[in-house]
Structures are given as C-alpha cells and as structure tokens.
Design a protein around this motif. Structure first.
Motif, PDB file in Angstrom:
ATOM      1  N   ARG A   1      30.363  -2.680   3.800  1.00 11.06           N
ATOM      2  CA  ARG A   1      29.234  -1.805   4.123  1.00 11.06           C
ATOM      3  C   ARG A   1      29.248  -1.446   5.611  1.00 11.06           C
ATOM      4  NH1 ARG A   1      23.085  -3.942   3.160  1.00 11.06           N
ATOM      5  NH2 ARG A   1      21.950  -2.189   4.135  1.00 11.06           N
ATOM      6  N   ALA A   2      29.473  -2.440   6.457  1.00 11.57           N
ATOM      7  CA  ALA A   2      29.530  -2.187   7.904  1.00 11.57           C
ATOM      8  C   ALA A   2      30.671  -1.233   8.240  1.00 11.57           C
ATOM      9  CB  ALA A   2      29.694  -3.506   8.651  1.00 11.57           C
TER      10      ALA A   2
ATOM     11  N   SER B   1      31.366   6.625   8.531  1.00 16.04           N
ATOM     12  CA  SER B   1      30.521   7.786   8.279  1.00 16.04           C
ATOM     13  C   SER B   1      29.701   8.174   9.503  1.00 16.04           C
ATOM     14  CB  SER B   1      29.589   7.516   7.089  1.00 16.04           C
ATOM     15  OG  SER B   1      28.661   6.492   7.393  1.00 16.04           O
ATOM     16  N   ALA B   2      29.467   7.230  10.416  1.00 16.76           N
ATOM     17  CA  ALA B   2      28.720   7.497  11.650  1.00 16.76           C
ATOM     18  C   ALA B   2      29.462   6.850  12.816  1.00 16.76           C
ATOM     19  CB  ALA B   2      27.303   6.959  11.536  1.00 16.76           C
ATOM     20  N   PRO B   3      30.615   7.401  13.218  1.00 15.04           N
ATOM     21  CA  PRO B   3      31.451   6.754  14.244  1.00 15.04           C
ATOM     22  C   PRO B   3      30.793   6.664  15.610  1.00 15.04           C
ATOM     23  CG  PRO B   3      32.267   8.952  13.710  1.00 15.04           C
ATOM     24  CD  PRO B   3      31.225   8.632  12.699  1.00 15.04           C
ATOM     25  N   GLU B   4      29.691   7.412  15.825  1.00 14.86           N
ATOM     26  CA  GLU B   4      29.003   7.336  17.109  1.00 14.86           C
ATOM     27  C   GLU B   4      28.289   5.994  17.301  1.00 14.86           C
ATOM     28  OE1 GLU B   4      28.915  11.466  15.347  1.00 14.86           O
ATOM     29  OE2 GLU B   4      28.264   9.465  14.694  1.00 14.86           O
ATOM     30  N   LEU B   5      27.902   5.343  16.202  1.00 14.60           N
ATOM     31  CA  LEU B   5      27.110   4.123  16.312  1.00 14.60           C
ATOM     32  C   LEU B   5      27.843   2.999  17.045  1.00 14.60           C
ATOM     33  CD1 LEU B   5      25.261   4.038  12.868  1.00 14.60           C
ATOM     34  CD2 LEU B   5      24.321   4.618  15.109  1.00 14.60           C
ATOM     35  N   PRO B   6      29.081   2.645  16.682  1.00 22.58           N
ATOM     36  CA  PRO B   6      29.762   1.603  17.450  1.00 22.58           C
ATOM     37  C   PRO B   6      29.890   1.958  18.923  1.00 22.58           C
ATOM     38  CG  PRO B   6      30.895   1.992  15.381  1.00 22.58           C
ATOM     39  CD  PRO B   6      29.876   3.077  15.518  1.00 22.58           C
ATOM     40  N   GLU B   7      30.132   3.226  19.224  1.00 24.27           N
ATOM     41  CA  GLU B   7      30.294   3.625  20.622  1.00 24.27           C
ATOM     42  C   GLU B   7      28.970   3.480  21.374  1.00 24.27           C
ATOM     43  OE1 GLU B   7      30.249   5.933  24.126  1.00 24.27           O
ATOM     44  OE2 GLU B   7      29.259   6.704  22.330  1.00 24.27           O
ATOM     45  N   ILE B   8      27.863   3.888  20.761  1.00 24.24           N
ATOM     46  CA  ILE B   8      26.544   3.774  21.392  1.00 24.24           C
ATOM     47  C   ILE B   8      26.176   2.318  21.631  1.00 24.24           C
ATOM     48  CG2 ILE B   8      24.053   4.103  21.008  1.00 24.24           C
ATOM     49  CD1 ILE B   8      24.768   6.721  19.546  1.00 24.24           C
ATOM     50  N   LEU B   9      26.548   1.458  20.694  1.00 19.31           N
ATOM     51  CA  LEU B   9      26.148   0.052  20.760  1.00 19.31           C
ATOM     52  C   LEU B   9      27.100  -0.816  21.571  1.00 19.31           C
ATOM     53  CD1 LEU B   9      24.878  -0.447  17.110  1.00 19.31           C
ATOM     54  CD2 LEU B   9      23.540  -0.012  19.165  1.00 19.31           C
ATOM     55  N   GLY B  10      28.133  -0.222  22.158  1.00 21.49           N
ATOM     56  CA  GLY B  10      28.992  -0.991  23.055  1.00 21.49           C
ATOM     57  C   GLY B  10      30.266  -1.515  22.448  1.00 21.49           C
TER      58      GLY B  10
ATOM     59  N   ALA C   1      30.038  -5.496  18.973  1.00 17.94           N
ATOM     60  CA  ALA C   1      28.580  -5.452  19.121  1.00 17.94           C
ATOM     61  C   ALA C   1      27.940  -4.731  17.937  1.00 17.94           C
ATOM     62  CB  ALA C   1      28.210  -4.757  20.431  1.00 17.94           C
ATOM     63  N   TYR C   2      28.575  -3.630  17.515  1.00 23.26           N
ATOM     64  CA  TYR C   2      28.056  -2.912  16.346  1.00 23.26           C
ATOM     65  C   TYR C   2      28.054  -3.798  15.111  1.00 23.26           C
ATOM     66  CZ  TYR C   2      28.538  -0.325  11.996  1.00 23.26           C
ATOM     67  OH  TYR C   2      28.417   0.077  10.690  1.00 23.26           O
ATOM     68  N   ARG C   3      29.167  -4.467  14.876  1.00 21.02           N
ATOM     69  CA  ARG C   3      29.299  -5.268  13.656  1.00 21.02           C
ATOM     70  C   ARG C   3      28.274  -6.400  13.625  1.00 21.02           C
ATOM     71  NH1 ARG C   3      33.266  -4.820  10.164  1.00 21.02           N
ATOM     72  NH2 ARG C   3      33.734  -6.481   8.688  1.00 21.02           N
ATOM     73  N   THR C   4      28.075  -7.065  14.766  1.00 19.55           N
ATOM     74  CA  THR C   4      27.092  -8.140  14.825  1.00 19.55           C
ATOM     75  C   THR C   4      25.695  -7.612  14.525  1.00 19.55           C
ATOM     76  OG1 THR C   4      28.408  -9.375  16.440  1.00 19.55           O
ATOM     77  CG2 THR C   4      26.047  -9.878  16.325  1.00 19.55           C
TER      78      THR C   4
END
Length: 450
Positions: A358-359, A365-374, A378-381
C-alpha cells in the motif's frame, strides 16, 4: 468453447519498460493491466504496438469475483470497454476477493477465496454475471497465497475443475503461483496441472519471486527461478499452451535481462513437446484447429455451464461468505483479531506485506509525497503509522489524499515549509480548503475515539 487462438510468447506491458518492450525481438503479444489504461487515450508506445499488429490483452485486477457481493456493473462495463478498444480476443481476471462491503474495506491485493461449496457457488454465479456482461470471453487466473482458509472442503485441483465444468470459463494458469502455493500451502502443482482440461487453458503466466524464512513471496520483481521454469516444463509436457507471458511489475532489470528471460521461456516450450494424457490429442504447436477430443471437452464444459445457469445463490449464503471474508480482511488491514483457525504468523506476514505494498503504490501514484516528507524512509515511516488501523476504503488515489489530510490534521510534517507544500499539494488535488484547526481537533478526537 472455441479453441484459443495462438498467442505465442509475450510480456506484461508496463510504462516503465515501454520503450524496451517495443525493441524486444520476436515479441508476439503483450498484456496490460486494464485499470491502468484509458480506452480513448492509450499511451503512444502501446498504440505503436497495436499498429504493428502486436496483440494486446487487458488483464483486470479489481473485479473481485470471489467476493460475496455480485460483480460491480461499472467495473464490468469498463473492462469490456477496454477489450473492445484493444481489439482483444478475451479479457482476464483472478479467482480472488479484493474487498468487502460491510464493513467497506479494500485489500489492495488479491486474496484467496475459501475452497468450500458455498464459496464456489458464489464464485460461479459471479462468473456467469460477468460472462453475460462482457463482450468477449473471460479467463480467470489462479492466485498465489500465503495461507489457506480453515475448513476448506475442496483441493485446488478439484475447485478449478468444478469451476470450469459449471461455468465454461477458461483458466489463465500462473505457474509461478503454483510454485508459490507449493511452498506456502504444500499444494502439488502436478495435481493442478493434471486436473486442467486442455480445452480450458487460455494462456500461462510466468513470474519471479523470492523465498524468505520458508515463505515464498510472489514479487514480480525478481528473476524467474528455475523452480518456476520447471513447473512450466511440466505444464508443457501435458498440453500445448496458446500463449506464455512474462510478468514483471517492479525493480525492472536491463533490457538484455528481459530478453534472456524470454529466451529461457522459449527454450522450455521448444524442449518439451506436449505428451497428451491418455485418450487426448493436442493440436500441433502454433495451430488453432481443435481435435475431436478437444471438441468433446469443450462441448462437455459448455453443456455443464448451461445446466447450472439457472442455479441461484441465496442471500444467506452470500452473507455467510461476506462475514468470513470481512473478518479476515479486517484482521489484515485494520488490526482486528485474527479469526479462529487461521495461522496467526502467516496472517501477520500478509498484513505487513499488504501495508508495505500500500505504501509503495501510494508513493507511485503520488510521487510528490516522499519528496515533500524528506525522502522514502521518512515517507514510509509516516505512511505505515497512518495505515495502522486505518484501512483503505476507496482506492490508492483517495488513500494518498487521506494520508496527507491525516498529517495536516496533526500539524505534520513538523517543518513549516514542508507543511505548506503538503497543504498546497492537498488543496490542488482535493479541490477544497485544508481542514482548519477546529476541524482538525474534532477529527483527531473522532480518530482517538474510534
């Protein structure tokens, strides 16, 4: 049941390897995930393949024909629309359930159905509904599973045989899934292969996986193993498949490695001439003309399907199946207790795998999220913390928005600039104002109470 047209050797088409697929020598056909394409706006590489005369088969993953509910008419219409747009001779789906309606839960994954008489009755009725709605024939794939259901009444071989006899549906046999189930559930691939009527075989999937701590994970992200090729060879000894397809969904290798895997598949098909079972003959390689025994098999299957067309499944049967599936899915995605009789360790492994998948899919589908979250870690956690106890209910795109809203409600991420960027991202896609502080407090309280 008409004999399958010859397909040859193909590969699963994915955007990440689209250019490589166009260059693959001797490519006969491709298969595309039906939900990933729009009939009126096909990707240019896929259009070029069609213009070259490469056959394209749509492969659905979201119908959930093994679920307790009747098939969604909108999903059936969408699958049929894609078959027509691609000029496909058939569509394929899975013998699996993927969601429940009470409570509303999405697995985001293909889960095994109980091999009971009642579950088979529901599946057969759902297949007949799908067959009546689709403009082309339907074939169903056997899936890989980490665990069995307690109280199964039928073997995999018998379950598939009766499914074909009662509905006339074709089978898409995934030999990697047969190997997976041998490791994880102790099921003999040979017993399944011996039970399949040759006339019912649509085509074959081959894929890679990996074994960890005695569990085989059907990853579609590793090279095809020798054990899987051995199962393909055993199938080839029994029947002539109309087509064989290599699946690869992640961690895509260099083009030359894809070519090597396709060569290995062709070598297995060339080295093992089919030896028909007693009383049966197979058509010569690459032909579509049926022999007398194949015609007899097909007629028997068609007659059996016609006899059972009038069968109906009571609502009580669907309700009982729905309750069992909801209890299992809730344990997998909402941290509720594991139902009695299941292997708790295997359910925990499956739950972790579903959360990780799911992660990963939300990040794609939203590749910006990991980049925004560092970054990915960090995104996965953050995402796994969000997903714990918050099951998906409406698909991955909605899940990405819900995850972002979950963070914003809690004034996360802590970095103010990152939070502003996440707010802008959420607002652009949700088409609404981000939740104000009083709303965030209210939702947080509701979440804690739940």
């Amino acid at each position: 049941m008409k004999p399958m047209a010859h397909l040859g050797v193909g590969i699963g088409w994915r955007p990440e390897i689209a250019e490589a697929v166009e260059r693959l020598p001797g490519l006969d056909w491709v298969e595309v995930v039906a939900e990933n394409i729009c009939p009126g706006h096909l990707p240019d590489p896929l259009t070029r393949l069609l213009e070259r005369g490469v056959r394209v088969i749509p492969h659905g993953v979201s119908l959930g024909l093994g679920g307790a509910d009747r098939p969604d008419s909108g999903k059936l219409a969408a699958l049929g629309e894609r078959a027509v747009a691609l000029g496909a001779p058939l569509v394929t789906e899975h013998i699996a359930f993927v969601r429940t309606s009470s409570p509303v839960l999405e697995a985001g994954h293909l889960l095994p159905v109980p091999r009971t008489r009642e579950a088979l009755d529901v599946l057969c009725e759902n297949i007949r509904i799908a067959q009546a709605a689709l403009p082309v024939p339907l074939a169903l794939e056997n899936i890989a599973a980490l665990f069995p259901w307690p109280g199964d009444e039928l073997s995999e071989a018998r379950f598939l045989t009766e499914l074909v006899e009662r509905t006339g549906v074709r089978l898409l046999i995934d030999v990697a899934n047969l190997h997976t189930n041998r490791v994880n559930r102790g099921e003999d691939p040979a017993a399944v292969l011996d039970a399949i009527p040759p006339a019912a075989l649509a085509y074959v999937h081959v894929a890679g996986g990996v074994e960890r701590d005695g569990v085989w994970h059907d990853t579609h992200a590793h090279p095809v193993s020798g054990e899987v090729l051995d199962v393909l060879a055993r199938l080839r000894e029994r029947m002539e498949p109309a087509g064989v397809l290599l699946e690869r969904d992640d961690d895509f290798p260099p083009e030359r490695e894809l070519e090597a895997e396709l060569r290995a598949i062709r070598a297995v098909l060339a080295a093992r001439p089919a030896s028909p079972a007693p009383g049966r003959r197979t058509a010569p390689a690459g032909t579509t003309a049926p022999d007398a025994d194949a015609v007899t098999d097909a007629a028997a299957l068609t007659d059996a399907a016609a006899v059972t067309d009038a069968d109906t499944v009571t609502e009580a049967v669907r309700t009982r199946l729905g309750l069992r599936q909801a209890a299992l899915l809730s344990a997998l995605v909402a941290s509720t207790p594991v139902p009695e009789g299941f292997d708790r360790q295997r359910i925990r492994i499956q739950a972790r795998a579903l959360a990780a998948k799911r992660a990963s899919v939300v990040a794609r589908s939203a590749p910006e999220l990991p980049e925004i979250l560092g970054g990915q870690d960090a995104y996965r956690t953050a995402f796994l913390g969000y997903a714990r106890g918050r099951p998906m209910t409406a698909g991955y795109r909605r899940d990405a928005l819900d995850f972002a809203e979950h963070l914003l409600i809690r004034d996360l991420p802590a970095d103010r600039d990152s939070r502003r960027r996440l707010t802008a991202w959420w607002r652009e896609r949700a088409g609404a104002r981000p939740p104000r502080r009083i709303a965030r407090w209210a939702r947080a309280l509701v979440g804690r109470a739940a």
